[in-house]
Motif scaffolding. Sequence first.
Motif, PDB file in Angstrom:
ATOM      1  N   LYS A  20       0.840  -1.202   0.000  1.00  0.00           N
ATOM      2  CA  LYS A  20       0.000   0.000   0.000  1.00  0.00           C
ATOM      3  C   LYS A  20       0.870   1.246   0.000  1.00  0.00           C
ATOM      4  CE  LYS A  20      -3.437  -2.181   2.967  1.00  0.00           C
ATOM      5  NZ  LYS A  20      -4.105  -2.149   4.265  1.00  0.00           N
ATOM      6  N   GLY A  21       0.412   2.240  -0.735  1.00  0.00           N
ATOM      7  CA  GLY A  21       1.032   3.556  -0.666  1.00  0.00           C
ATOM      8  C   GLY A  21       1.959   3.867  -1.820  1.00  0.00           C
ATOM      9  N   HIS A  22       2.573   5.028  -1.702  1.00  0.00           N
ATOM     10  CA  HIS A  22       3.526   5.524  -2.689  1.00  0.00           C
ATOM     11  C   HIS A  22       4.795   5.928  -1.956  1.00  0.00           C
ATOM     12  CE1 HIS A  22       0.692   5.591  -6.034  1.00  0.00           C
ATOM     13  NE2 HIS A  22      -0.214   6.031  -5.170  1.00  0.00           N
ATOM     14  N   ALA A  23       5.934   5.701  -2.569  1.00  0.00           N
ATOM     15  CA  ALA A  23       7.206   6.003  -1.922  1.00  0.00           C
ATOM     16  C   ALA A  23       7.429   7.507  -1.787  1.00  0.00           C
ATOM     17  CB  ALA A  23       8.356   5.375  -2.705  1.00  0.00           C
ATOM     18  N   ASN A  24       7.032   8.275  -2.797  1.00  0.00           N
ATOM     19  CA  ASN A  24       7.308   9.716  -2.833  1.00  0.00           C
ATOM     20  C   ASN A  24       8.800  10.001  -2.749  1.00  0.00           C
ATOM     21  OD1 ASN A  24       4.558  10.508  -3.064  1.00  0.00           O
ATOM     22  ND2 ASN A  24       4.320  10.041  -0.887  1.00  0.00           N
ATOM     23  N   PHE A  25       9.585   9.120  -3.338  1.00  0.00           N
ATOM     24  CA  PHE A  25      11.030   9.293  -3.421  1.00  0.00           C
ATOM     25  C   PHE A  25      11.388  10.342  -4.474  1.00  0.00           C
ATOM     26  CE2 PHE A  25      14.988   7.858  -5.589  1.00  0.00           C
ATOM     27  CZ  PHE A  25      15.883   8.056  -4.552  1.00  0.00           C
ATOM     28  N   PRO A  27       9.412  12.579  -8.197  1.00  0.00           N
ATOM     29  CA  PRO A  27       8.147  12.888  -8.861  1.00  0.00           C
ATOM     30  C   PRO A  27       7.561  11.674  -9.578  1.00  0.00           C
ATOM     31  CG  PRO A  27       9.779  14.586  -9.330  1.00  0.00           C
ATOM     32  CD  PRO A  27      10.502  13.467  -8.631  1.00  0.00           C
ATOM     33  N   HIS A  28       6.236  11.689  -9.718  1.00  0.00           N
ATOM     34  CA  HIS A  28       5.531  10.614 -10.432  1.00  0.00           C
ATOM     35  C   HIS A  28       6.188  10.389 -11.789  1.00  0.00           C
ATOM     36  CE1 HIS A  28       2.217   8.014 -11.495  1.00  0.00           C
ATOM     37  NE2 HIS A  28       2.105   8.661 -12.640  1.00  0.00           N
ATOM     38  N   GLY A  29       6.423   9.144 -12.122  1.00  0.00           N
ATOM     39  CA  GLY A  29       7.055   8.798 -13.381  1.00  0.00           C
ATOM     40  C   GLY A  29       8.566   8.704 -13.290  1.00  0.00           C
ATOM     41  N   ASP A  31       9.952   7.907  -9.991  1.00  0.00           N
ATOM     42  CA  ASP A  31      10.153   7.320  -8.663  1.00  0.00           C
ATOM     43  C   ASP A  31      10.670   5.888  -8.802  1.00  0.00           C
ATOM     44  OD1 ASP A  31       9.940   6.307  -6.054  1.00  0.00           O
ATOM     45  OD2 ASP A  31       8.309   7.685  -5.601  1.00  0.00           O
ATOM     46  N   THR A  32      11.975   5.733  -8.681  1.00  0.00           N
ATOM     47  CA  THR A  32      12.594   4.420  -8.861  1.00  0.00           C
ATOM     48  C   THR A  32      12.264   3.461  -7.717  1.00  0.00           C
ATOM     49  OG1 THR A  32      14.650   5.252  -7.901  1.00  0.00           O
ATOM     50  CG2 THR A  32      14.473   5.265 -10.308  1.00  0.00           C
ATOM     51  N   VAL A  33      11.962   3.966  -6.531  1.00  0.00           N
ATOM     52  CA  VAL A  33      11.579   3.088  -5.424  1.00  0.00           C
ATOM     53  C   VAL A  33      10.218   2.469  -5.719  1.00  0.00           C
ATOM     54  CG1 VAL A  33      11.080   2.927  -2.958  1.00  0.00           C
ATOM     55  CG2 VAL A  33      12.986   4.348  -3.751  1.00  0.00           C
ATOM     56  N   CYS A  34       9.266   3.289  -6.125  1.00  0.00           N
ATOM     57  CA  CYS A  34       7.940   2.769  -6.503  1.00  0.00           C
ATOM     58  C   CYS A  34       8.064   1.781  -7.658  1.00  0.00           C
ATOM     59  CB  CYS A  34       7.006   3.910  -6.915  1.00  0.00           C
ATOM     60  SG  CYS A  34       5.848   4.413  -5.651  1.00  0.00           S
ATOM     61  N   ALA A  35       8.866   2.136  -8.636  1.00  0.00           N
ATOM     62  CA  ALA A  35       9.029   1.261  -9.794  1.00  0.00           C
ATOM     63  C   ALA A  35       9.648  -0.067  -9.384  1.00  0.00           C
ATOM     64  CB  ALA A  35       9.897   1.946 -10.851  1.00  0.00           C
ATOM     65  N   GLY A  36      10.631  -0.037  -8.501  1.00  0.00           N
ATOM     66  CA  GLY A  36      11.266  -1.271  -8.046  1.00  0.00           C
ATOM     67  C   GLY A  36      10.313  -2.159  -7.278  1.00  0.00           C
ATOM     68  N   VAL A  37       9.553  -1.567  -6.365  1.00  0.00           N
ATOM     69  CA  VAL A  37       8.587  -2.344  -5.583  1.00  0.00           C
ATOM     70  C   VAL A  37       7.514  -2.922  -6.492  1.00  0.00           C
ATOM     71  CG1 VAL A  37       6.804  -2.193  -3.786  1.00  0.00           C
ATOM     72  CG2 VAL A  37       9.043  -1.130  -3.420  1.00  0.00           C
ATOM     73  N   SER A  38       7.042  -2.131  -7.426  1.00  0.00           N
ATOM     74  CA  SER A  38       6.030  -2.627  -8.370  1.00  0.00           C
ATOM     75  C   SER A  38       6.568  -3.764  -9.212  1.00  0.00           C
ATOM     76  CB  SER A  38       5.551  -1.496  -9.283  1.00  0.00           C
ATOM     77  OG  SER A  38       4.873  -0.516  -8.537  1.00  0.00           O
ATOM     78  N   ALA A  39       7.788  -3.612  -9.722  1.00  0.00           N
ATOM     79  CA  ALA A  39       8.378  -4.655 -10.559  1.00  0.00           C
ATOM     80  C   ALA A  39       8.542  -5.959  -9.778  1.00  0.00           C
ATOM     81  CB  ALA A  39       9.726  -4.195 -11.113  1.00  0.00           C
ATOM     82  N   VAL A  40       9.000  -5.863  -8.541  1.00  0.00           N
ATOM     83  CA  VAL A  40       9.220  -7.055  -7.721  1.00  0.00           C
ATOM     84  C   VAL A  40       7.897  -7.744  -7.401  1.00  0.00           C
ATOM     85  CG1 VAL A  40       9.935  -7.829  -5.416  1.00  0.00           C
ATOM     86  CG2 VAL A  40      11.421  -6.326  -6.756  1.00  0.00           C
ATOM     87  N   THR A  41       6.894  -6.985  -6.968  1.00  0.00           N
ATOM     88  CA  THR A  41       5.643  -7.600  -6.512  1.00  0.00           C
ATOM     89  C   THR A  41       4.794  -8.114  -7.682  1.00  0.00           C
ATOM     90  OG1 THR A  41       4.604  -5.404  -6.324  1.00  0.00           O
ATOM     91  CG2 THR A  41       5.587  -6.350  -4.331  1.00  0.00           C
TER      92      THR A  41
END
Length: 108
Positions: A20-25, A27-29, A31-41
Motif C-alpha cells: 500500500k502507498g507511494h514512496a514519494n522518493f 516525482p511521479h514517473g 520514482d525508482t523506489v515505486c518502480a522497483g517495488v512494483s516490478a518485484v511484486t
Amino acid sequence: MIRVTIRRKSNRLIESFSVKGHANFAPHGQDTVCAGVSAVTVGAVNAIEKLAGVQLKCKMKDGFLSGQVTSEYPPVIEAQVQLLLESMIVSLQTIEDSYGKYLQIEDQ
C-alpha cells in the motif's frame, strides 16, 4: 511511504501479502523506489502464475496490490509458490535496506 504486510500461517508459510502507498522518493514517473517495488511484486505474481500454474487471488489499483494463496496445492506446487513469495520478500528487503525511509516491510 510504501507499506508491505506479509501474513503467515502458524507453520510460517505465507498466506497473503499487501502493498500500500507511494514512496514519494521522486516525482511521479521518476520514482525508482515505486518502480522497483512494483516490478518485484507484480513480477512475483506473474511468475507464480507462469511457473507454478497458480493464480493468486489478487486485487490491484493505484498504490495497492494484494495477493492471497487461496487453496491447498500439491506439495510440489506449494513449495514453488512459497519459494517465489519468499524470493519476493528478499528482493523487497534489499530495496528496504537502501531506501528504508520510503519502504517498510512487516512480516507477521
